[in-house]
Design a protein around this motif. Structure first.
Motif, mmCIF file in Angstrom:
data_model
loop_
_atom_site.group_PDB
_atom_site.id
_atom_site.type_symbol
_atom_site.label_atom_id
_atom_site.label_comp_id
_atom_site.label_asym_id
_atom_site.label_seq_id
_atom_site.Cartn_x
_atom_site.Cartn_y
_atom_site.Cartn_z
ATOM 1 N N PRO A 1 -12.928 -7.227 1.740
ATOM 2 C CA PRO A 1 -13.880 -6.594 2.593
ATOM 3 C C PRO A 1 -13.322 -6.518 4.251
ATOM 4 C CG PRO A 1 -14.644 -8.396 1.873
ATOM 5 C CD PRO A 1 -13.493 -8.175 0.715
ATOM 6 N N GLU A 2 -12.576 -7.767 4.368
ATOM 7 C CA GLU A 2 -11.916 -7.912 5.834
ATOM 8 C C GLU A 2 -10.766 -6.950 6.009
ATOM 9 O OE1 GLU A 2 -11.906 -9.106 9.410
ATOM 10 O OE2 GLU A 2 -13.360 -9.551 8.048
ATOM 11 N N HIS A 3 -10.027 -6.613 4.705
ATOM 12 C CA HIS A 3 -8.822 -5.892 4.907
ATOM 13 C C HIS A 3 -9.441 -4.379 5.144
ATOM 14 C CE1 HIS A 3 -5.730 -8.713 2.885
ATOM 15 N NE2 HIS A 3 -6.207 -8.904 4.049
ATOM 16 N N LEU A 4 -10.487 -3.882 4.399
ATOM 17 C CA LEU A 4 -10.984 -2.613 4.850
ATOM 18 C C LEU A 4 -11.685 -2.365 6.137
ATOM 19 C CD1 LEU A 4 -11.640 0.104 3.663
ATOM 20 C CD2 LEU A 4 -13.916 -0.669 2.812
ATOM 21 N N ARG A 5 -12.245 -3.632 6.662
ATOM 22 C CA ARG A 5 -12.797 -3.808 8.026
ATOM 23 C C ARG A 5 -11.369 -3.382 8.886
ATOM 24 N NH1 ARG A 5 -16.688 -5.531 11.039
ATOM 25 N NH2 ARG A 5 -17.938 -6.123 9.610
ATOM 26 N N ARG A 6 -10.189 -4.114 8.706
ATOM 27 C CA ARG A 6 -9.215 -4.081 9.406
ATOM 28 C C ARG A 6 -8.595 -2.566 9.628
ATOM 29 N NH1 ARG A 6 -6.403 -5.849 14.035
ATOM 30 N NH2 ARG A 6 -4.363 -5.746 13.600
ATOM 31 N N VAL A 7 -8.732 -2.041 8.432
ATOM 32 C CA VAL A 7 -8.009 -0.611 8.307
ATOM 33 C C VAL A 7 -8.785 0.192 9.153
ATOM 34 C CG1 VAL A 7 -7.482 1.351 6.695
ATOM 35 C CG2 VAL A 7 -6.822 -0.991 6.041
ATOM 36 N N GLU B 1 0.194 -0.555 4.954
ATOM 37 C CA GLU B 1 0.760 -1.577 4.174
ATOM 38 C C GLU B 1 -0.360 -2.263 3.367
ATOM 39 O OE1 GLU B 1 3.863 -2.431 3.277
ATOM 40 O OE2 GLU B 1 4.503 -0.631 4.214
ATOM 41 N N LEU B 2 -1.575 -2.332 4.009
ATOM 42 C CA LEU B 2 -2.713 -3.181 3.591
ATOM 43 C C LEU B 2 -3.406 -2.135 2.404
ATOM 44 C CD1 LEU B 2 -4.473 -4.727 6.706
ATOM 45 C CD2 LEU B 2 -3.471 -5.901 4.800
ATOM 46 N N CYS B 3 -3.302 -0.810 2.686
ATOM 47 C CA CYS B 3 -3.872 0.148 1.622
ATOM 48 C C CYS B 3 -2.943 0.186 0.444
ATOM 49 C CB CYS B 3 -4.113 1.521 2.244
ATOM 50 S SG CYS B 3 -5.334 1.440 3.560
ATOM 51 N N GLN B 4 -1.826 0.022 0.412
ATOM 52 C CA GLN B 4 -1.039 0.196 -0.669
ATOM 53 C C GLN B 4 -1.029 -1.074 -1.489
ATOM 54 O OE1 GLN B 4 3.000 0.993 0.895
ATOM 55 N NE2 GLN B 4 2.782 2.812 1.354
ATOM 56 N N ARG B 5 -1.433 -2.385 -0.750
ATOM 57 C CA ARG B 5 -1.863 -3.555 -1.541
ATOM 58 C C ARG B 5 -2.730 -3.285 -2.618
ATOM 59 N NH1 ARG B 5 -2.691 -9.044 1.490
ATOM 60 N NH2 ARG B 5 -0.560 -8.577 2.203
#
Length: 521
Positions: free
Chosen positions: A413-419, A486-490
């Motif tokens: 959730p935090e990474h999706l917020r970041r993106v 890069e976060l999406c590819q993770r």
């Protein structure tokens, strides 16, 4: 050995004719017949080899047989025949294949036979002229000279042959090493002559033209559409006579052109004592995508070094801010102060997560990654957009249109917020003056789109949009879109860009396609 057989046939025929005419003995004919059989047997079943042993079987079957037979024929000659020239054959045989002592011994034996023949002739025919002695001595001296010269020439040729074999072995080894090196290169290498013939092409060069399995004489490679373009360029380089470099789009059998960087080196292989050879062109081919990847990797390495230093500089003040904020919350605070301390704590935690994300992307992880959560796509995006809009009341308005009802995706959730915040900040930062809105929408199967109006991007900016430290804005670090991808590819998702006009207005759309198959609640 073939020459010995020819001599044996001639001697047998000559003795047979003399025997029919009554001028020769039967035992001489039998001797020549036995010599013919012996030479034929040696030619058929034996191979002469170099040997320093004087009484080796090879010399006994060849050299000593020749000397014995020719000596008997010369001693017991009838009808005025002179067999002295035949001694040249065994002398040459010993000189070429044997040591110098054996060659001189053969010449000495022949000389003794000739002198004995002269002496026996004087005994049988008293009053014979001394010319026979002189002829025997001259012939023997000539045989000694032939033995010396032939032995020296054979030794010299043997040394040159050994040297040539050594050079050939070294050249073959060097050629094999070069072949291994060139074959293992990711850079394409081709050698082309002035007639447009391919001398060599490594697998990388063949793959760039569209046929990785092409092999000499490369006819299949020369039938590909990209060869006509490359051959025309190399002919022009050879006509100019100097090195050159250019970028070309080579057609491929699949229809997609291969953009390559070509570097040509013109060389003229020649030796001081050999006629010159036509110039050849050595072409180095490199995929432009590989070049861009190397530049990107260099940027990543630089970012890794900078990120490590920045992380250490940020974390200590950030820890102090978080600790001071925690102490403030212990005191009795007004509702406004509580909201402020809550905002400080929340943003301090987000900043800490941002530092961790940068270190993760830079391959310097500080903690193990958390497992992805199942998120309701529409509800999560709606909450992020609302939160972003509250913090950015001035400027374009962000509107959300849900279209993936009931779908969940695997994402932190935090990474999706970041993106999504990066995409919204990017749209807000690059939106033209007076732009009214930023549109966020979702649709099946699990696609998130962020659209904002704006003029088309320059081609140079669009090509490097997701590379680190690349930005058209002077105050941007150029890391937002790179970190987002890069976060999406993770999580197996894909973030892309396309120019997308809407309702007659030019605009830009960032599309996030979630890699995992969406799940319905």
């Amino acid at each position: 050995m073939g020459a010995r057989l020819v001599v044996a046939i001639g001697l047998f025929g000559l003795q047979g004719l003399a025997y029919i005419q009554g001028t020769s003995n039967l035992w001489l004919l039998a001797l020549c017949g036995a010599y013919l059989v012996a030479t034929a047997a040696v030619l058929r079943w034996s191979r002469p080899a170099r040997s320093d042993a004087y009484w080796a079987p090879g010399w006994a079957l060849t050299l000593w047989v020749d000397l014995a037979v020719f000596g008997l024929l010369q001693t017991f000659q009838q009808g005025g025949f002179n067999y002295a020239p035949l001694f040249v054959l065994p002398v040459l045989l010993a000189s070429v294949l044997g040591p110098i002592i054996l060659a001189l011994g053969s010449a000495a034996f022949a000389t003794l036979v000739l002198l004995f023949d002269a002496f026996s002739g004087e005994v049988l025919r008293p009053g014979q002229s001394t010319t026979t002695y002189v002829q025997g001595a001259i012939t023997g001296g000539g045989l000694f000279l032939v033995a010396l010269l032939a032995n020296q020439l054979a030794a010299r040729l043997g040394r040159e042959q050994a040297q040539a074999r050594l050079h050939r072995a070294l050249a073959d080894a060097e050629s094999q090493v070069n072949q291994l090196i060139v074959t293992g290169l990711s850079e394409g290498v081709m050698v082309i002559d002035g007639q447009g013939q391919i001398w060599h092409a490594n697998p990388a060069a063949c793959a760039m033209l569209g046929d990785r399995d092409a092999a000499p004489p490369y006819r299949r490679l020369m039938a590909l559409p990209g060869w006509a373009v490359l051959s025309g360029w190399t002919r022009g380089v050879l006509q100019l006579g100097h090195d050159d470099q250019c970028e070309l789009a080579l057609p491929t059998p699949t229809g997609e052109p291969q953009h390559v960087l070509l570097r040509a080196c013109v060389t003229r292989p020649s030796a001081d004592d050999a006629p010159p050879i036509d110039a050849v062109c050595v072409v180095f081919m490199e995929n432009l995508r590989d070049i861009e990847a190397r530049v990107r990797n260099e940027k990543l390495a630089a970012m890794g070094r900078v990120s490590a230093a920045v992380a250490h500089e940020i974390r200590n003040p950030l820890a102090a801010i978080a600790q001071a904020n925690a102490l403030l919350t212990e005191d009795a605070l007004s509702p406004m102060q509580q909201r402020l301390t809550h905002m400080i704590g929340q943003n301090a935690r987000r900043l800490g997560r941002t530092v961790d994300d940068i270190l993760d992307v830079a391959k310097l992880p500080t903690r193990p990654p958390a497992p992805a959560s199942l998120l309701p796509l529409d509800a999560t995006v709606s909450a992020i957009v609302s939160d972003w809009q509250q913090q950015h009341s001035a400027g374009p308005t962000a509107s959300f249109t849900p279209g993936a009802t009931g779908l969940t995706v695997r994402f932190d959730p935090e990474h999706l917020r970041r993106v999504l915040v990066n995409l919204l900040d990017n749209a807000r930062q690059h939106a033209p003056a007076g732009s009214p809105r930023v549109e966020v929408s979702t649709r099946s199967p699990a696609v998130l789109e962020v659209w904002n109006p704006g003029p088309p991007l320059p081609q140079q900016v669009a090509q490097h949009l997701f590379e680190p430290f690349t930005s058209s804005h002077s105050r941007s670090s150029g890391l937002g879109l790179y970190l987002s991808r890069e976060l999406c590819q993770r999580y197996g998702a894909e973030l892309g860009y396309q120019a997308l006009p809407r309702n007659g207005v030019a605009g830009h759309a960032f599309l996030l396609r979630f890699g995992d198959e969406p799940l319905s609640r």
